[in-house]
Design a protein around this motif. Sequence first.
Motif, PDB file in Angstrom:
ATOM      1  N   PRO A 250    -105.155  -0.067 -25.175  1.00  0.00           N
ATOM      2  CA  PRO A 250    -103.759   0.202 -24.820  1.00  0.00           C
ATOM      3  C   PRO A 250    -103.888   1.533 -24.018  1.00  0.00           C
ATOM      4  CG  PRO A 250    -103.734  -0.051 -27.083  1.00  0.00           C
ATOM      5  CD  PRO A 250    -105.143  -0.136 -26.790  1.00  0.00           C
ATOM      6  N   LYS A 251    -103.186   1.591 -22.752  1.00  0.00           N
ATOM      7  CA  LYS A 251    -103.153   2.498 -21.676  1.00  0.00           C
ATOM      8  C   LYS A 251    -102.422   3.735 -22.137  1.00  0.00           C
ATOM      9  CE  LYS A 251    -103.543  -0.816 -17.972  1.00  0.00           C
ATOM     10  NZ  LYS A 251    -102.888  -1.588 -16.885  1.00  0.00           N
ATOM     11  N   ILE A 252    -103.023   4.729 -22.159  1.00  0.00           N
ATOM     12  CA  ILE A 252    -102.573   6.098 -22.469  1.00  0.00           C
ATOM     13  C   ILE A 252    -102.677   6.877 -21.310  1.00  0.00           C
ATOM     14  CG2 ILE A 252    -102.476   8.076 -23.857  1.00  0.00           C
ATOM     15  CD1 ILE A 252    -101.543   5.456 -25.416  1.00  0.00           C
ATOM     16  N   THR A 253    -101.677   7.709 -20.684  1.00  0.00           N
ATOM     17  CA  THR A 253    -101.814   8.464 -19.652  1.00  0.00           C
ATOM     18  C   THR A 253    -101.080   9.689 -19.854  1.00  0.00           C
ATOM     19  OG1 THR A 253    -101.553   6.620 -18.162  1.00  0.00           O
ATOM     20  CG2 THR A 253    -101.045   8.604 -17.239  1.00  0.00           C
ATOM     21  N   LEU A 254    -102.056  10.947 -19.673  1.00  0.00           N
ATOM     22  CA  LEU A 254    -101.551  12.382 -19.685  1.00  0.00           C
ATOM     23  C   LEU A 254    -101.421  12.939 -18.315  1.00  0.00           C
ATOM     24  CD1 LEU A 254    -104.377  13.359 -22.286  1.00  0.00           C
ATOM     25  CD2 LEU A 254    -102.125  12.099 -22.816  1.00  0.00           C
TER      26      LEU A 254
ATOM     27  N   ARG B  44    -107.333   3.209 -23.324  1.00  0.00           N
ATOM     28  CA  ARG B  44    -107.808   3.252 -21.939  1.00  0.00           C
ATOM     29  C   ARG B  44    -107.038   4.731 -21.505  1.00  0.00           C
ATOM     30  NH1 ARG B  44    -105.521   4.388 -17.670  1.00  0.00           N
ATOM     31  NH2 ARG B  44    -104.842   2.735 -16.237  1.00  0.00           N
ATOM     32  N   LEU B  45    -107.865   5.753 -21.358  1.00  0.00           N
ATOM     33  CA  LEU B  45    -107.252   7.239 -21.039  1.00  0.00           C
ATOM     34  C   LEU B  45    -107.089   7.479 -19.470  1.00  0.00           C
ATOM     35  CD1 LEU B  45    -106.083   9.593 -22.228  1.00  0.00           C
ATOM     36  CD2 LEU B  45    -108.623  10.591 -22.147  1.00  0.00           C
ATOM     37  N   ARG B  46    -105.946   7.793 -19.118  1.00  0.00           N
ATOM     38  CA  ARG B  46    -105.784   8.199 -17.683  1.00  0.00           C
ATOM     39  C   ARG B  46    -105.290   9.518 -17.740  1.00  0.00           C
ATOM     40  NH1 ARG B  46    -102.789   5.276 -12.746  1.00  0.00           N
ATOM     41  NH2 ARG B  46    -104.043   6.043 -10.955  1.00  0.00           N
ATOM     42  N   VAL B  47    -105.910  10.415 -17.045  1.00  0.00           N
ATOM     43  CA  VAL B  47    -105.479  11.947 -16.970  1.00  0.00           C
ATOM     44  C   VAL B  47    -105.205  12.308 -15.438  1.00  0.00           C
ATOM     45  CG1 VAL B  47    -105.909  14.290 -17.334  1.00  0.00           C
ATOM     46  CG2 VAL B  47    -106.939  12.588 -18.998  1.00  0.00           C
ATOM     47  N   LEU B  48    -103.804  12.440 -15.175  1.00  0.00           N
ATOM     48  CA  LEU B  48    -103.226  12.893 -13.799  1.00  0.00           C
ATOM     49  C   LEU B  48    -102.827  14.515 -14.017  1.00  0.00           C
ATOM     50  CD1 LEU B  48    -100.855   9.707 -13.124  1.00  0.00           C
ATOM     51  CD2 LEU B  48    -103.253  10.247 -12.195  1.00  0.00           C
ATOM     52  N   LEU B  49    -103.523  15.185 -12.988  1.00  0.00           N
ATOM     53  CA  LEU B  49    -103.462  16.649 -12.967  1.00  0.00           C
ATOM     54  C   LEU B  49    -102.982  17.017 -11.688  1.00  0.00           C
ATOM     55  CD1 LEU B  49    -106.524  17.476 -14.960  1.00  0.00           C
ATOM     56  CD2 LEU B  49    -104.104  17.413 -15.683  1.00  0.00           C
ATOM     57  N   PRO B  50    -101.748  17.236 -11.134  1.00  0.00           N
ATOM     58  CA  PRO B  50    -101.452  17.680  -9.672  1.00  0.00           C
ATOM     59  C   PRO B  50    -101.798  19.307  -9.710  1.00  0.00           C
ATOM     60  CG  PRO B  50     -99.530  17.393 -11.123  1.00  0.00           C
ATOM     61  CD  PRO B  50    -100.701  16.691 -11.856  1.00  0.00           C
ATOM     62  N   VAL B  51    -102.582  19.392  -8.712  1.00  0.00           N
ATOM     63  CA  VAL B  51    -103.188  20.743  -8.811  1.00  0.00           C
ATOM     64  C   VAL B  51    -102.695  21.567  -7.436  1.00  0.00           C
ATOM     65  CG1 VAL B  51    -105.161  22.261  -8.764  1.00  0.00           C
ATOM     66  CG2 VAL B  51    -105.079  20.615 -10.314  1.00  0.00           C
TER      67      VAL B  51
ATOM     68  N   GLU C  31     -98.614   1.973 -22.118  1.00  0.00           N
ATOM     69  CA  GLU C  31     -97.899   2.204 -23.319  1.00  0.00           C
ATOM     70  C   GLU C  31     -97.308   3.432 -23.907  1.00  0.00           C
ATOM     71  OE1 GLU C  31     -97.789   0.207 -27.328  1.00  0.00           O
ATOM     72  OE2 GLU C  31     -98.723  -0.365 -25.465  1.00  0.00           O
ATOM     73  N   LEU C  32     -98.244   4.671 -23.275  1.00  0.00           N
ATOM     74  CA  LEU C  32     -97.404   5.872 -23.573  1.00  0.00           C
ATOM     75  C   LEU C  32     -97.881   6.943 -22.430  1.00  0.00           C
ATOM     76  CD1 LEU C  32     -95.975   7.949 -25.598  1.00  0.00           C
ATOM     77  CD2 LEU C  32     -98.374   8.272 -26.436  1.00  0.00           C
ATOM     78  N   ILE C  33     -96.750   7.628 -21.975  1.00  0.00           N
ATOM     79  CA  ILE C  33     -97.090   8.787 -21.114  1.00  0.00           C
ATOM     80  C   ILE C  33     -96.707   9.992 -21.664  1.00  0.00           C
ATOM     81  CG2 ILE C  33     -96.555   9.857 -18.801  1.00  0.00           C
ATOM     82  CD1 ILE C  33     -95.578   7.115 -17.659  1.00  0.00           C
ATOM     83  N   ILE C  34     -97.474  10.964 -21.702  1.00  0.00           N
ATOM     84  CA  ILE C  34     -97.187  12.222 -22.332  1.00  0.00           C
ATOM     85  C   ILE C  34     -97.646  13.402 -21.155  1.00  0.00           C
ATOM     86  CG2 ILE C  34     -97.893  14.015 -23.794  1.00  0.00           C
ATOM     87  CD1 ILE C  34     -97.143  11.898 -25.691  1.00  0.00           C
ATOM     88  N   ASP C  35     -96.439  14.144 -20.986  1.00  0.00           N
ATOM     89  CA  ASP C  35     -96.804  15.218 -19.979  1.00  0.00           C
ATOM     90  C   ASP C  35     -96.469  16.719 -20.597  1.00  0.00           C
ATOM     91  OD1 ASP C  35     -94.157  16.692 -18.821  1.00  0.00           O
ATOM     92  OD2 ASP C  35     -93.551  14.666 -19.010  1.00  0.00           O
ATOM     93  N   MET C  36     -97.376  17.566 -20.079  1.00  0.00           N
ATOM     94  CA  MET C  36     -97.275  18.904 -20.862  1.00  0.00           C
ATOM     95  C   MET C  36     -97.124  19.876 -19.518  1.00  0.00           C
ATOM     96  SD  MET C  36     -99.949  19.115 -23.675  1.00  0.00           S
ATOM     97  CE  MET C  36    -100.273  18.138 -25.035  1.00  0.00           C
ATOM     98  N   ALA C  37     -96.270  21.031 -19.714  1.00  0.00           N
ATOM     99  CA  ALA C  37     -95.977  21.747 -18.458  1.00  0.00           C
ATOM    100  C   ALA C  37     -95.563  23.122 -19.036  1.00  0.00           C
ATOM    101  CB  ALA C  37     -95.017  21.096 -17.521  1.00  0.00           C
ATOM    102  N   THR C  38     -95.851  24.059 -18.259  1.00  0.00           N
ATOM    103  CA  THR C  38     -95.147  25.450 -18.346  1.00  0.00           C
ATOM    104  C   THR C  38     -93.915  25.289 -17.610  1.00  0.00           C
ATOM    105  OG1 THR C  38     -96.714  26.381 -16.991  1.00  0.00           O
ATOM    106  CG2 THR C  38     -97.362  26.753 -19.358  1.00  0.00           C
ATOM    107  N   LEU C  39     -92.911  24.834 -18.078  1.00  0.00           N
ATOM    108  CA  LEU C  39     -91.898  24.336 -17.063  1.00  0.00           C
ATOM    109  C   LEU C  39     -90.752  25.256 -16.999  1.00  0.00           C
ATOM    110  CD1 LEU C  39     -91.917  22.119 -15.361  1.00  0.00           C
ATOM    111  CD2 LEU C  39     -90.445  20.777 -16.632  1.00  0.00           C
TER     112      LEU C  39
END
Length: 451
Positions: free
Chosen positions: A212-216, A264-271, A321-329
């Motif tokens: 399963p595709k999990i994207t952070l 299947r882990l994917r990590v996307l980090l806009p820097v 399957e799931l997207i989780i985002d974390m942010a000091t927003l």
Amino acid sequence: MVAQKSKAAIPVICVPEEGVAKAGLSPQHTKWAGANGFNGQRGRLLALPGETGALDGYLFGMGAADAYPQMTTGLAATALAPGHYQLTGAYGDPLLAALGFRLGGYRFEKYKSNGGAVTLAPVEGTDNAEVERLGEAATIARDLINTPPNDLGPDAFDAAIRAFAKARKMSVKAIVGDQLLKENFPMIHAVGRASAEAPRLMDLTWGDKSHPKITLVGKGVTFDTGGLDIKPAAGMLLMKKDMGGAANVLGLAHAIVSAGLKVRLRVLLPVVENAISASAFRPGDVLPSRAGLNVEIGNTDAEGRLILADALALADEESPELIIDMATLTGAARVALGPELPPLYTRDDELAKSLMQSGLALDDPLWHMPLWAPYDRLLGSKIADVNHISSGGMAGSITAALFLQRFVKQAKAWAHLDIFGWAPEPRQGRSFGGTDQGIRAVYDTLKQRFS
């Protein structure tokens, strides 16, 4: 850290409130506790002298039974001098006791000429590999957040992310500078283009493609001046922590990879760095986005949701399957719930329930907040598809989440964590400074589903 068991470990005897008489202490130590008014008060640490005057160990007060499990032993580790310790007595749940001590003993001493570590012998009855896994996940997040921006700009953060990926055998790709425009990430480019160091999107992958595709997704603003809507001086003092979402996502990714979860882990980090120069984006600009929406800029100090939106749109394209985002927003999240309780937004009530239960069980609380559809009108724009901030100042954390929701259409589930990433004062399992939030809650939920 959890160290190998050693005869030299200094005992820390955990005593519940009103529990001295049942703690199995020697008559001398019982008398000493009474003479010093110690009766298991929460967070109280009392040195125990031996007959020759040498240190026999410490008594530590666990206090009354908690309403929910907490890492109370972390208060002991925060107060203790560097050394090697052994937990004994009534420390409660072994995992929380060991992890709390491990995290309470965290010190950020990169820029100090001397220091020392607080280490812990293995705690009986717990999975010490899990303690080390979660302790390291938190340490990764804390070290990154605590690093000052002169040593962790976009270039240095890029290098740190690559080193992280290499150590865990993750694939990594970076889209940097004007290549962001060519590959259709216009808002990431716009937010970061004023900096001397180019904006970028870091893309990490790991695991079996059939799982399963999990994207952070993590907000990686290495420093936030506020842009042309510049912050006051006091508002900039903590802005090294504005990459706290990305830091916590990396900590979470470590736990997932270390545990070998079947995803299947994917990590996307806009820097980016939200800097000020002639090329800075402006209030009143209308920016295109990867999702095709044109976004009116209401305030350049609300840059985090812009870079997240482009990254979320990319994550959504493969229908994970799931997207989780974390942010000091948002500051609005702190006004609503304070620094210790991050709001959680999701359309999936079962996911929210699981995340909250995991968070409470592991002293990593989250609170489910509403994606209140009527407030979507507050994001209206007279000249574009949407304004990225709300009119007026109310419900700011909710409207930020509603803005992000527009960029997630195909994922089976999505959750947004508006974290603070900072402990303004020491508390159980958390030293002062950059801190982990949401890692254990999300990890435990994923572990239950995909282990």
